[in-house]
Design an enzyme around this catalytic site. Sequence first.
Site, PDB file in Angstrom:
ATOM      1  N   CYS A  77      50.511  60.316  -8.592  1.00 38.89           N
ATOM      2  CA  CYS A  77      50.751  61.493  -9.437  1.00 38.89           C
ATOM      3  C   CYS A  77      49.601  62.489  -9.451  1.00 38.89           C
ATOM      4  CB  CYS A  77      51.099  61.064 -10.853  1.00 38.89           C
ATOM      5  SG  CYS A  77      49.758  60.234 -11.748  1.00 38.89           S
ATOM      6  N   HIS A 111      49.213  59.302 -16.357  1.00 37.57           N
ATOM      7  CA  HIS A 111      50.162  60.056 -15.535  1.00 37.57           C
ATOM      8  C   HIS A 111      49.943  61.551 -15.707  1.00 37.57           C
ATOM      9  CE1 HIS A 111      53.663  60.983 -13.242  1.00 37.57           C
ATOM     10  NE2 HIS A 111      54.297  61.536 -14.258  1.00 37.57           N
ATOM     11  N   ASP A 115      57.306  67.559 -12.424  1.00 41.72           N
ATOM     12  CA  ASP A 115      56.674  66.271 -12.118  1.00 41.72           C
ATOM     13  C   ASP A 115      57.090  65.842 -10.720  1.00 41.72           C
ATOM     14  OD1 ASP A 115      55.463  63.844 -12.035  1.00 41.72           O
ATOM     15  OD2 ASP A 115      56.516  62.975 -13.746  1.00 41.72           O
TER      16      ASP A 115
END
Length: 299
Positions: free
Chosen positions: A85, A122, A142
């Site tokens: 991420c 994250h 995302d």
Amino acid sequence: MTEDLGYGWQSDLLDLPAYLERIGYDPGPSEGAPRPDAATLRALHRAHVTAIPFENLEIMLGRPVDLDLATVQGKLVGRPRGGYCFEHNRLFAAVLEKIGFEVVALVGRVFMGAERMRPTTHALLHVRTPGQDPDEPALLCDVGFGGGPFEPLEIPGGAEVEQDGWGFRLQPARTASSLRPGAPVWEMHQRGPDGWMRRHSFALNEAYRVDFDVLNYYVSTSPRSPFTARPFVQRFSPEAHLVLDGTALTVTRPSGASETRTVAPVRLPDVLAEEFGIVLEGDDAPRLVKAVDGLNLDV
């Protein structure tokens, strides 16, 4: 030369044409350069998610995960590799900033259905088009979770969103105290074979590159991090979600149907290339096989 104070995403260092080629984004000759509008954002998000896989292989190969833009570009754009991420959303933030979007980073807690509190590990992005009315919903991006969504979700949200048969929704999060938080907290839920699952939560508090650096260090080095324990690779498409967890390769369909098979360590480099589009260079293939052999995973 102006001193870098740590704000923004260094988009002046980005090779945008190379990135667009990597994700297969072609607006056509009549469109010209990408424009900072919602349609472009949706197209870029979908192209990125389906083109660049999620992986933690640098950790398995005994190398640090660097987040400077040159390194991230070299790995995710210049080579047939992927990242996790912090790498994905570091790159995507620079792309969006380069095009002209208003980008704010956020950090979240990954639960994957668990009830116990988790640390913030994250990265996500809160994005607006230039000049957008502040009363209009922003878009939550995302591209670095490995399992979608394909396109941004409106925030504030609440409605269930169907994307190519996969379900997502945002809803207000539970809190640990009665104190009024400085910013709202939201949860991302994803529909799976057993119904809706809380995937992660996040507060609308701005994060910066230096925050990514600190959290990335924990995720890539701590023995408590799942990413230091075994290979974890994902690829998401409208047809299937592929996950390599250690030596277990699982394919899940939008219907919820799934099948799992075990991959012998010696076969991992071939599976990475064939199923995930990840090609290991130099001596990385035998190094990965050796590393996984030493993990005492069931084969």
